[in-house]
Scaffold this motif. Structure first.
Motif, PDB file in Angstrom:
ATOM      1  N   MET A  10      25.961 -52.381  15.758  1.00 30.87           N
ATOM      2  CA  MET A  10      27.338 -52.076  15.400  1.00 30.87           C
ATOM      3  C   MET A  10      28.051 -51.380  16.564  1.00 30.87           C
ATOM      4  N   LEU A  11      27.356 -50.466  17.241  1.00 29.26           N
ATOM      5  CA  LEU A  11      27.947 -49.778  18.395  1.00 29.26           C
ATOM      6  C   LEU A  11      28.269 -50.789  19.499  1.00 29.26           C
ATOM      7  N   ALA A  12      27.329 -51.673  19.761  1.00 24.17           N
ATOM      8  CA  ALA A  12      27.531 -52.655  20.827  1.00 24.17           C
ATOM      9  C   ALA A  12      28.735 -53.548  20.529  1.00 24.17           C
ATOM     10  N   SER A  13      28.988 -53.802  19.235  1.00 22.09           N
ATOM     11  CA  SER A  13      30.107 -54.669  18.871  1.00 22.09           C
ATOM     12  C   SER A  13      31.438 -54.041  19.243  1.00 22.09           C
ATOM     13  N   THR A  14      31.470 -52.745  19.513  1.00 22.40           N
ATOM     14  CA  THR A  14      32.711 -52.113  19.955  1.00 22.40           C
ATOM     15  C   THR A  14      32.512 -51.494  21.347  1.00 22.40           C
ATOM     16  N   TYR A  15      31.600 -52.091  22.118  1.00 19.05           N
ATOM     17  CA  TYR A  15      31.408 -51.751  23.531  1.00 19.05           C
ATOM     18  C   TYR A  15      30.866 -50.343  23.753  1.00 19.05           C
ATOM     19  N   VAL A  16      30.145 -49.822  22.774  1.00 20.57           N
ATOM     20  CA  VAL A  16      29.550 -48.502  22.939  1.00 20.57           C
ATOM     21  C   VAL A  16      28.027 -48.666  22.980  1.00 20.57           C
ATOM     22  N   GLU A  17      27.396 -47.951  23.882  1.00 14.98           N
ATOM     23  CA  GLU A  17      25.941 -47.991  23.959  1.00 14.98           C
ATOM     24  C   GLU A  17      25.357 -46.801  23.222  1.00 14.98           C
ATOM     25  N   GLN A  18      24.074 -46.906  22.885  1.00 14.32           N
ATOM     26  CA  GLN A  18      23.398 -45.739  22.316  1.00 14.32           C
ATOM     27  C   GLN A  18      23.238 -44.689  23.413  1.00 14.32           C
ATOM     28  N   PRO A  19      23.077 -43.401  23.044  1.00 15.25           N
ATOM     29  CA  PRO A  19      22.819 -42.372  24.054  1.00 15.25           C
ATOM     30  C   PRO A  19      21.590 -42.740  24.891  1.00 15.25           C
ATOM     31  N   GLN A  20      21.568 -42.267  26.148  1.00 21.53           N
ATOM     32  CA  GLN A  20      20.460 -42.594  27.054  1.00 21.53           C
ATOM     33  C   GLN A  20      19.113 -42.192  26.449  1.00 21.53           C
ATOM     34  N   ILE A  21      19.080 -41.007  25.822  1.00 27.63           N
ATOM     35  CA  ILE A  21      17.819 -40.512  25.260  1.00 27.63           C
ATOM     36  C   ILE A  21      17.365 -41.380  24.081  1.00 27.63           C
ATOM     37  N   THR A  22      18.338 -41.860  23.283  1.00 28.15           N
ATOM     38  CA  THR A  22      17.995 -42.725  22.150  1.00 28.15           C
ATOM     39  C   THR A  22      17.384 -44.026  22.650  1.00 28.15           C
ATOM     40  N   ARG A  23      17.988 -44.573  23.728  1.00 28.23           N
ATOM     41  CA  ARG A  23      17.473 -45.830  24.293  1.00 28.23           C
ATOM     42  C   ARG A  23      16.065 -45.640  24.851  1.00 28.23           C
ATOM     43  N   LEU A  24      15.879 -44.511  25.526  1.00 33.17           N
ATOM     44  CA  LEU A  24      14.568 -44.216  26.110  1.00 33.17           C
ATOM     45  C   LEU A  24      13.507 -44.133  25.004  1.00 33.17           C
ATOM     46  N   ALA A  25      13.839 -43.390  23.943  1.00 34.16           N
ATOM     47  CA  ALA A  25      12.886 -43.199  22.846  1.00 34.16           C
ATOM     48  C   ALA A  25      12.540 -44.531  22.195  1.00 34.16           C
ATOM     49  N   LYS A  26      13.533 -45.382  22.070  1.00 33.91           N
ATOM     50  CA  LYS A  26      13.304 -46.687  21.442  1.00 33.91           C
ATOM     51  C   LYS A  26      12.367 -47.543  22.306  1.00 33.91           C
ATOM     52  N   ARG A  27      12.615 -47.521  23.621  1.00 35.42           N
ATOM     53  CA  ARG A  27      11.756 -48.299  24.533  1.00 35.42           C
ATOM     54  C   ARG A  27      10.306 -47.818  24.456  1.00 35.42           C
ATOM     55  N   LEU A  28      10.130 -46.523  24.184  1.00 39.00           N
ATOM     56  CA  LEU A  28       8.778 -45.973  24.124  1.00 39.00           C
ATOM     57  C   LEU A  28       8.166 -46.114  22.730  1.00 39.00           C
ATOM     58  N   GLY A  29       8.940 -46.695  21.819  1.00 43.40           N
ATOM     59  CA  GLY A  29       8.420 -46.956  20.483  1.00 43.40           C
ATOM     60  C   GLY A  29       8.391 -45.761  19.545  1.00 43.40           C
ATOM     61  N   PHE A  30       9.209 -44.741  19.811  1.00 47.51           N
ATOM     62  CA  PHE A  30       9.287 -43.596  18.883  1.00 47.51           C
ATOM     63  C   PHE A  30       9.784 -44.090  17.524  1.00 47.51           C
ATOM     64  N   SER A  31       9.256 -43.512  16.465  1.00 49.97           N
ATOM     65  CA  SER A  31       9.728 -43.953  15.150  1.00 49.97           C
ATOM     66  C   SER A  31      10.941 -43.141  14.688  1.00 49.97           C
ATOM     67  N   THR A  32      11.164 -41.959  15.283  1.00 44.84           N
ATOM     68  CA  THR A  32      12.335 -41.171  14.889  1.00 44.84           C
ATOM     69  C   THR A  32      13.467 -41.372  15.901  1.00 44.84           C
ATOM     70  N   ILE A  33      14.689 -41.196  15.419  1.00 39.72           N
ATOM     71  CA  ILE A  33      15.872 -41.287  16.288  1.00 39.72           C
ATOM     72  C   ILE A  33      16.077 -39.941  16.974  1.00 39.72           C
ATOM     73  N   VAL A  34      16.049 -39.913  18.287  1.00 42.78           N
ATOM     74  CA  VAL A  34      16.379 -38.675  19.008  1.00 42.78           C
ATOM     75  C   VAL A  34      17.525 -38.965  19.957  1.00 42.78           C
ATOM     76  N   TYR A  35      18.325 -37.932  20.271  1.00 46.10           N
ATOM     77  CA  TYR A  35      19.465 -38.150  21.166  1.00 46.10           C
ATOM     78  C   TYR A  35      19.712 -36.960  22.088  1.00 46.10           C
ATOM     79  N   LYS A  36      18.857 -35.935  22.035  1.00 47.35           N
ATOM     80  CA  LYS A  36      18.994 -34.801  22.947  1.00 47.35           C
ATOM     81  C   LYS A  36      17.711 -34.665  23.761  1.00 47.35           C
ATOM     82  N   PRO A  37      17.808 -34.309  25.067  1.00 48.47           N
ATOM     83  CA  PRO A  37      16.617 -34.172  25.903  1.00 48.47           C
ATOM     84  C   PRO A  37      15.551 -33.264  25.275  1.00 48.47           C
ATOM     85  N   ASP A  38      15.952 -32.115  24.720  1.00 49.44           N
ATOM     86  CA  ASP A  38      14.961 -31.184  24.164  1.00 49.44           C
ATOM     87  C   ASP A  38      14.219 -31.772  22.959  1.00 49.44           C
ATOM     88  N   ASP A  39      14.958 -32.507  22.121  1.00 51.19           N
ATOM     89  CA  ASP A  39      14.321 -33.133  20.963  1.00 51.19           C
ATOM     90  C   ASP A  39      13.330 -34.198  21.414  1.00 51.19           C
TER      91      ASP A  39
END
Lengths: 266, 283
Positions: free
Chosen positions: A229-258
């Motif tokens: 849905m974000l991509a459909s309006t030209y918005v990307e997920q936060p960098q940390i969220t993308r990183l976590a997804k690539r690493l296969g995390f099951s939870t959504i994170v979006y802050k470096p500390d988390d």
């Protein structure tokens, strides 16, 4: 002071529909970011809050005021608005005069003006530049002047249109501190931003717009999970969220500390 | 000889005591994509103005050292000679728009009109650029009745259409949405691959890391680092100079402190490098 937007439609004089029925409620003290592609209607939406634009149909209410029945000058008591381009709002000869202009125009007493101006210069770190002409400062500092001139008006609601554009890392941190300080004093902060990382780290709720409509609205945690849905309006997920997804995390994170915490626990 | 050569360049704006650029040496080869990073006030825009001839022609001030841009010495040549070699996309697109045209289409043709290009060729080039920068839907609108991001695309198109040998861009995507920024970076990268030389001041380090060949880091008017994206953006002293690092570098630094980043790996500047590092840890 609550904001109620109901079924808001706005059409430009040439017939172009910029808002196609937006319904959003923003309670007192909210920390809201509005994101979405260029031309999605973000600025058009917030210009309805201080009466710069009036609904073609639908309703915009600021507290108990219907914006159709109030002047822009009256609405300035309730809504502080920082333009995307600071050059659209600066005109005084010195930074200090610029910051004094708002509270003076609202008819505050001298003591209160003095206190508010001092606090605004402090938060924006403009003290040393107070006697300079705003146009002798860099565009990045002019944005701080625009911010200070609105902070000094002490409105219960502050709207920032693209506060971080053209700002370096140090000023983005300063803007984060200002947002947190406003939030801490109970004010509502609404920011339009393309900086999704800034948005995820500093706001609580995200409204996503596309082609004049709100397509997502909820807590950051839920909204950043909606990659398609974000991509459909030209918005990307936060960098940390993308990183976590690539690493296969099951939870959504979006802050470096988390991210570090989840990595540590796994 | 390099296409752009700055030697021992020092520049003062009029009526200022401290230099905006100091003892700067820089060589840029034809077809290279050089990004300039630095805190606000570090001299990024000033360097853009110097390479595009606005310094000393428009801003005056005091220029010491030597500057050679596509064989032109700006202190000797007029701004007119620069126009056909170098194009500058302004930081604030509003300041770039001519104010004399009613539509985006005409605005984009403005530069070509001034160069006296044949109308048939002019139309062809304007159409091509409008397609490339994805602003077909804006072509009949007034350049002033656009959003900031839309205006920024028009500002880029109106310079690209002139096919400059050197394209200088001062934060060209500051008002664009994220995927729009990526598209613009891709368009600029394609220009570089076709031989155009690119100089770009930019805060978005995560994009710069992916697209630029080399990066120059400035602090208080001086060059502090010049090298590949990895050499410059991974360098530990960047934050001391107020230069942002991507969340990928940030999170890896925090991880290193917590013993969660492979010790022999350098700091990542892109998502891929970051993923590889953490995969080692997880494994």
């Amino acid at each position: 002071m609550n904001i109620e937007i109901k079924e808001l439609v706005f059409a430009y004089p040439n017939g172009v529909l910029a808002l196609e029925g937006v319904t959003v409620g923003i309670p007192t003290g909210s920390l809201v970011a509005i994101v979405g592609q260029n031309g999605a209607g973000k600025t058009t939406l917030v210009k309805h809050l201080n009466g710069l634009l009036r609904p073609t149909s639908g309703l915009v209410q600021i507290g108990d005021w219907d914006t159709r029945q109030r002047s822009v000058a009256e609405l300035a008591n309730r809504i502080g608005f920082i333009f995307q381009n600071p050059d659209d709002q600066l005109f005084c000869r010195t930074v200090k005069e610029e910051v004094q202009f708002g509270p003076r125009s609202l008819g505050f007493e001298n003591d209160r003006i003095e206190t508010l101006v001092e606090a605004a210069l402090e938060l924006t770190e403009l003290h040393e530049k107070a006697s300079q002409n705003p146009y002798d400062l860099s565009p990045a500092w002019r944005k701080m002047v625009a911010l200070a001139s609105i902070l000094a008006m002490d409105t219960p609601i502050v709207v920032m249109d693209e506060p971080t554009t053209g700002q370096d890392a140090v000023s983005i941190e300063r803007i984060s501190r200002i947002v947190q300080s406003l939030h801490g004093s109970g004010k509502t902060v609404i920011a339009i931003t393309h900086d999704i990382d800034f948005c995820a780290e500093n706001f609580e709720r995200m409204i996503v717009m596309r082609q004049g409509m709100v397509v997502l609205d909820g807590p950051i945690q839920e909204v950043v999970a909606e990659r398609e849905m974000l991509a459909s309006t030209y918005v990307e997920q936060p960098q940390i969220t993308r990183l976590a997804k690539r690493l296969g995390f099951s939870t959504i994170v979006y802050k470096p500390d988390d991210f570090i915490r989840v990595l540590h626990d796994s | 000889m390099a296409l752009i050569e700055l030697k021992n360049l020092t520049y003062h704006y009029p009526l200022t005591n401290s230099p905006a650029l100091q003892d700067l040496d820089l060589e840029v080869q034809e077809g290279e994509f050089l990004a300039i990073v630095g805190a606000n006030g570090a001299g990024k825009s000033t360097l853009c103005y110097t390479i595009s001839g606005f310094i000393p022609h428009f801003f005056k001030g005091e220029l010491a050292g030597s500057v050679s841009v596509a064989g032109i010495d700006p202190t000797k040549a007029g701004l007119g000679e620069f126009v056909q070699k170098v194009g500058l996309v302004f930081q604030n697109p509003f300041n770039q728009i001519s104010g004399s045209k009613f539509t985006v289409y005409e605005e984009i043709a403005f530069g070509l009109e001034n160069l006296g290009i044949d109308p048939a060729e002019m139309r062809e080039r304007v159409d091509e650029i409008i397609r490339l920068t994805r602003i077909e839907d804006l072509k009949d609108r007034s350049p002033y009745a656009l959003s900031g991001g839309q205006q920024q695309r028009v500002a880029l198109a109106s310079i690209l259409v002139m096919r400059p040998q050197i394209l200088v861009l001062d934060e060209p995507t500051s008002q664009l949405d994220p995927i729009g920024s990526q598209e613009v970076f891709q368009v600029i990268k394609d220009m570089a691959l076709q031989g155009m030389t690119i100089i770009m001041a930019e805060h978005k380090v995560e994009w710069v890391a992916e697209f630029a060949d080399r990066i120059l880091a400035l602090s208080a008017g001086q060059a502090i680092k010049l090298g590949t994206p990895r050499e410059v953006l991974g360098s530990p002293e960047l934050p001391e100079h107020g230069i942002g690092i991507s969340r990928y570098t940030q999170v890896a630094r925090k991880a290193l402190q917590a013993g969660l980043w492979p010790e022999k790996r350098s700091m990542p500047v892109t998502l891929d490098e970051c993923v590889q590092g953490f995969q080692e840890i997880i494994a």
